[in-house]
Design an enzyme around this catalytic site. Sequence first.
Site, PDB file in Angstrom:
ATOM      1  N   ASP A 242       0.832  -1.208   0.000  1.00 13.36           N
ATOM      2  CA  ASP A 242       0.000   0.000   0.000  1.00 13.36           C
ATOM      3  C   ASP A 242       0.865   1.257   0.000  1.00 13.36           C
ATOM      4  O   ASP A 242       0.516   2.273  -0.613  1.00 13.36           O
ATOM      5  CB  ASP A 242      -0.877   0.040   1.262  1.00 13.36           C
ATOM      6  CG  ASP A 242      -1.957  -1.014   1.284  1.00 13.36           C
ATOM      7  OD1 ASP A 242      -3.137  -0.654   1.354  1.00 13.36           O
ATOM      8  OD2 ASP A 242      -1.620  -2.217   1.252  1.00 13.36           O
TER       9      ASP A 242
ATOM     10  N   GLU B 108     -11.319   1.291  -1.384  1.00 12.79           N
ATOM     11  CA  GLU B 108     -10.093   0.547  -1.665  1.00 12.79           C
ATOM     12  C   GLU B 108     -10.153  -0.152  -3.012  1.00 12.79           C
ATOM     13  O   GLU B 108      -9.130  -0.445  -3.624  1.00 12.79           O
ATOM     14  CB  GLU B 108      -9.826  -0.489  -0.568  1.00 12.79           C
ATOM     15  CG  GLU B 108     -10.904  -1.563  -0.478  1.00 12.79           C
ATOM     16  CD  GLU B 108     -10.512  -2.715   0.416  1.00 12.79           C
ATOM     17  OE1 GLU B 108      -9.318  -2.875   0.706  1.00 12.79           O
ATOM     18  OE2 GLU B 108     -11.420  -3.462   0.810  1.00 12.79           O
TER      19      GLU B 108
ATOM     20  N   SER C 119       5.785 -11.434   3.867  1.00 11.19           N
ATOM     21  CA  SER C 119       6.037 -10.096   3.347  1.00 11.19           C
ATOM     22  C   SER C 119       4.878  -9.716   2.423  1.00 11.19           C
ATOM     23  O   SER C 119       3.762 -10.211   2.575  1.00 11.19           O
ATOM     24  CB  SER C 119       7.379 -10.058   2.603  1.00 11.19           C
ATOM     25  OG  SER C 119       7.720  -8.730   2.244  1.00 11.19           O
ATOM     26  N   GLN C 120       5.147  -8.838   1.490  1.00 10.41           N
ATOM     27  CA  GLN C 120       4.217  -8.457   0.433  1.00 10.41           C
ATOM     28  C   GLN C 120       5.050  -8.092  -0.789  1.00 10.41           C
ATOM     29  O   GLN C 120       6.280  -8.100  -0.734  1.00 10.41           O
ATOM     30  CB  GLN C 120       3.323  -7.291   0.880  1.00 10.41           C
ATOM     31  CG  GLN C 120       1.984  -7.715   1.447  1.00 10.41           C
ATOM     32  CD  GLN C 120       0.999  -6.579   1.586  1.00 10.41           C
ATOM     33  OE1 GLN C 120       1.357  -5.403   1.724  1.00 10.41           O
ATOM     34  NE2 GLN C 120      -0.298  -6.900   1.581  1.00 10.41           N
TER      35      GLN C 120
ATOM     36  N   PRO D 118      -3.692 -15.278  12.319  1.00  9.89           N
ATOM     37  CA  PRO D 118      -4.356 -14.734  13.512  1.00  9.89           C
ATOM     38  C   PRO D 118      -5.458 -13.724  13.193  1.00  9.89           C
ATOM     39  O   PRO D 118      -6.499 -13.709  13.843  1.00  9.89           O
ATOM     40  CB  PRO D 118      -3.204 -14.079  14.278  1.00  9.89           C
ATOM     41  CG  PRO D 118      -2.010 -14.877  13.878  1.00  9.89           C
ATOM     42  CD  PRO D 118      -2.223 -15.193  12.425  1.00  9.89           C
ATOM     43  N   GLU D 119      -5.230 -12.880  12.186  1.00 12.12           N
ATOM     44  CA  GLU D 119      -6.208 -11.841  11.850  1.00 12.12           C
ATOM     45  C   GLU D 119      -7.404 -12.392  11.081  1.00 12.12           C
ATOM     46  O   GLU D 119      -8.393 -11.681  10.871  1.00 12.12           O
ATOM     47  CB  GLU D 119      -5.536 -10.707  11.068  1.00 12.12           C
ATOM     48  CG  GLU D 119      -5.286 -10.987   9.600  1.00 12.12           C
ATOM     49  CD  GLU D 119      -4.076 -11.858   9.312  1.00 12.12           C
ATOM     50  OE1 GLU D 119      -3.687 -11.956   8.132  1.00 12.12           O
ATOM     51  OE2 GLU D 119      -3.494 -12.426  10.261  1.00 12.12           O
TER      52      GLU D 119
ATOM     53  N   GLY E  89      -0.525 -10.066  -1.783  1.00  9.55           N
ATOM     54  CA  GLY E  89      -1.362  -8.870  -1.803  1.00  9.55           C
ATOM     55  C   GLY E  89      -2.730  -9.143  -2.391  1.00  9.55           C
ATOM     56  O   GLY E  89      -3.663  -8.380  -2.188  1.00  9.55           O
TER      57      GLY E  89
ATOM     58  N   ASN F  71       4.329  -8.022   5.892  1.00  7.69           N
ATOM     59  CA  ASN F  71       3.058  -7.679   5.257  1.00  7.69           C
ATOM     60  C   ASN F  71       2.520  -6.343   5.794  1.00  7.69           C
ATOM     61  O   ASN F  71       2.053  -5.483   5.041  1.00  7.69           O
ATOM     62  CB  ASN F  71       2.090  -8.825   5.554  1.00  7.69           C
ATOM     63  CG  ASN F  71       0.735  -8.685   4.896  1.00  7.69           C
ATOM     64  OD1 ASN F  71       0.147  -9.668   4.465  1.00  7.69           O
ATOM     65  ND2 ASN F  71       0.169  -7.493   4.828  1.00  7.69           N
TER      66      ASN F  71
ATOM     67  N   GLU G 292     -13.144 -11.240   2.446  1.00  9.36           N
ATOM     68  CA  GLU G 292     -13.308 -11.570   3.856  1.00  9.36           C
ATOM     69  C   GLU G 292     -13.910 -10.438   4.688  1.00  9.36           C
ATOM     70  O   GLU G 292     -14.235 -10.626   5.847  1.00  9.36           O
ATOM     71  CB  GLU G 292     -11.947 -11.950   4.461  1.00  9.36           C
ATOM     72  CG  GLU G 292     -11.332 -13.208   3.868  1.00  9.36           C
ATOM     73  CD  GLU G 292      -9.999 -13.533   4.508  1.00  9.36           C
ATOM     74  OE1 GLU G 292      -9.846 -14.659   5.001  1.00  9.36           O
ATOM     75  OE2 GLU G 292      -9.108 -12.668   4.506  1.00  9.36           O
TER      76      GLU G 292
ATOM     77  N   ASP H 150      -5.275 -11.260  -1.726  1.00 12.11           N
ATOM     78  CA  ASP H 150      -5.981 -12.199  -0.859  1.00 12.11           C
ATOM     79  C   ASP H 150      -7.467 -11.829  -0.828  1.00 12.11           C
ATOM     80  O   ASP H 150      -7.831 -10.899  -0.137  1.00 12.11           O
ATOM     81  CB  ASP H 150      -5.378 -12.226   0.548  1.00 12.11           C
ATOM     82  CG  ASP H 150      -5.046 -10.847   1.105  1.00 12.11           C
ATOM     83  OD1 ASP H 150      -4.859  -9.884   0.332  1.00 12.11           O
ATOM     84  OD2 ASP H 150      -4.974 -10.717   2.328  1.00 12.11           O
TER      85      ASP H 150
END
Length: 567
Positions: free
Chosen positions: A153, A497, A199-200, A266-267, A299, A189, A515, A301
Site C-alpha cells: 500500500d 479501496e 512479506s508483500q 491470527p487476523e 497482496g 506484510n 473476507e 488475498d
Amino acid sequence: MLYTVINLLAQIYCNGPILQTVQDSHMFPDSKHFVDMSLKYDPITTLRHFDELGDRTSDMIILREFVTSHFNPPGSELVEWFPPDWVDFPSNFLNIHDYHHRRWALHLHRIWKDLCRKVRDDVKHRQDHYSLLYVPHPFIIPGGRFLEFYYWDTFWILKGLLFSEMYETARGVIKNLGYMVDNHGFVPNGGRVYYLTRSQPPLLTPMVYEYYMSTGDLDFVMEILPTLDKEYEFWIKNRQEWFKDKDGVKQFPYYQYKAKLKVPRPESYREDSELAEHLQTEAEKIQMWSEIASAAETGWDFSTRWFSQNGDTMHRMDSIRTWSIIPADLNAFMCANARILASLYEIAGDFKKVKVFEQRYTWAKREMRELHWNETDGIWYDYDIELKTHSNQYYVSNAVPLYAKCYDDDDDIPHRVHDYLERQGLLKYTKGLPTSLAMSSTQQWDKENAWPPMIHMVIEGFRTTGDIKLMKVAEKMATSWLTGTYQSFIRTHAMFEKYNVTPHTEETSGGGGGEYEVQTGFGWTNGVILDLLDKYGDQFASSSTASKFSFSLSNITFVVFILYIFS
C-alpha cells in the site's frame, strides 16, 4: 532482546490458548479486532492469569471479563499526527486545470491529515505489550479496519504524498520500512507482530527510486542503499528457486510467494480454521495454512489466480495452491529491483555491485521471456511449476511486466500487450480493467472488481513506452478511471479501496467480495488519483462533467481562493 519479545508476543497474538479460545468464541465479528488489542499486563502475567481460569474460559461472561481486564481497545497504541510538511495548497495542484477536479484533489490532500498516525513512545519502551510493531516515524494508514502500515500500500501512498509535496512524510514512511528490514530482516506484510511470517510485493526499492526522482535527495538514497540490498537478499534466501534444464543445470532464478505457517492467520483465524476443518491430518492443515499465508503475501488475498483452474474444485478456496504458481508480477518486481539497484550502485561508484545486479537483471529478463511470455497470445502469464504450463487465464497482473520494463527495448511487446487486452474484450470496460474474468468467483481479487494499484501500473506501463498510440491508450484509461471514481466520490463522499467496474451499470461503485466489507479512506486509492491528476490534470478538463460556464466561473473562484490563502 527484540527476538525474545517477539516470541513472547507470538504466544498471545500468533498462536496459543488465548488466541484460539477468544477467536473460537466469536466474541468479535472481525477476527482482526482481538489481535489488534494491546496488553494491560506483560505477556507472561497475561498467560498465567488465563491459565488460572482453567475450564472457566468456556463461560462467555468470564472470557469477556478476562479480555476486558487484560486488553485495551484497538488503536490505543497510535496517536493522530499532524504532518508538519502539510500545506493548504501545494503548488503542484496548479497543474490540475479543472476546478472541480482540483477541489477533489484538495479534499484527498486533506485526508492525509486524517490518515496520518504516529506510534506512541510506550510501544518503543514496552514492545512486549503490543501487537503493533514500533516504527520511529509518522506514517499513513490505509483507512477503515486497517490501523497499521501495509507494505505494498505504501508505494501508492508515497506517490500521492510526493504530489502533495509532503517530502518529509514520504521520507519517513520509507525509513519505517527500512527500519523493518534492519530490525526484522525484511519488510513484513504490515506493522503487526502476526505479520512477521510473510512479506508483500517487494516495492521498497521502487519507492526509494520514486522519492529520488521527485526530490533529488541523493544523500538519503546512499544512506538507505545497504538496506535495499539487505531486503533483496531476503527474497534471494527465502523466496528464490532455480530453473534447471533437463540435465539439472541451473539456468536462471525465479521467485515465488512461499510463506510458511503452522496455524491459521491470527487476523483471519476463524476463516482459516473453518476452511481446514475437512482435512484429516495436521500436515494437510499446515500445508493449507501455508498456501493461504502465501496468497496473503501476494497482496491478492484472495483470487482464483491461486486456486485450481479445472475439475470439481475449480475456483474454490479449498483448492488453493499458491506454492505451485510462479507469479509473473512478482518476478517482474524483482526484475525492476535489480535494474534500479544496478543504477543506484553505479551512482554510488560501487561497480562490483553494479555487475552483480546487472547479472540479476539479465537473469530476470530471461526468466520473464522463457517462463512467462506466451508468444502465441502475446502476453505474460503465471507459470504453473507443478503442471509445467502457463495459466492461460486473464488476470490484470499479466500486464505488470510492461510497467516493470522487464523486456528488451527493441521488442514489439508493448503493442502485443495492448492487442491482447483488446482481444480479450477488456478495453470495452470503460470504467477500469477488471481484475479477472472469473465471474463465478466470490473473491475480491476477481471479476468486476478493479483495484487502483493494478489500474495505475497498467496505465503507467503504456504511458512510459514513449509510443504515441500507447500513450493515448494510457490517457484514455486514466481519464476513464478518474471520471468514474470522481463521480463515485460526488455520489458517496468516500474513496474506496476497490471499485466495481461491471459494464452492466452506469455508475462506478465500491467493490465487493472477500473476507470483509469494502473499506473507505483510502490510502492507495487517493495516492493513485493524485498521481494520475499529476500526469493528466492538464488534459482532464475536456472530460469534466461541468459545463464550460461552470468551468470559467470556478476559475474565478479559484483565483479568489488563492488571493485569500496567501493574503
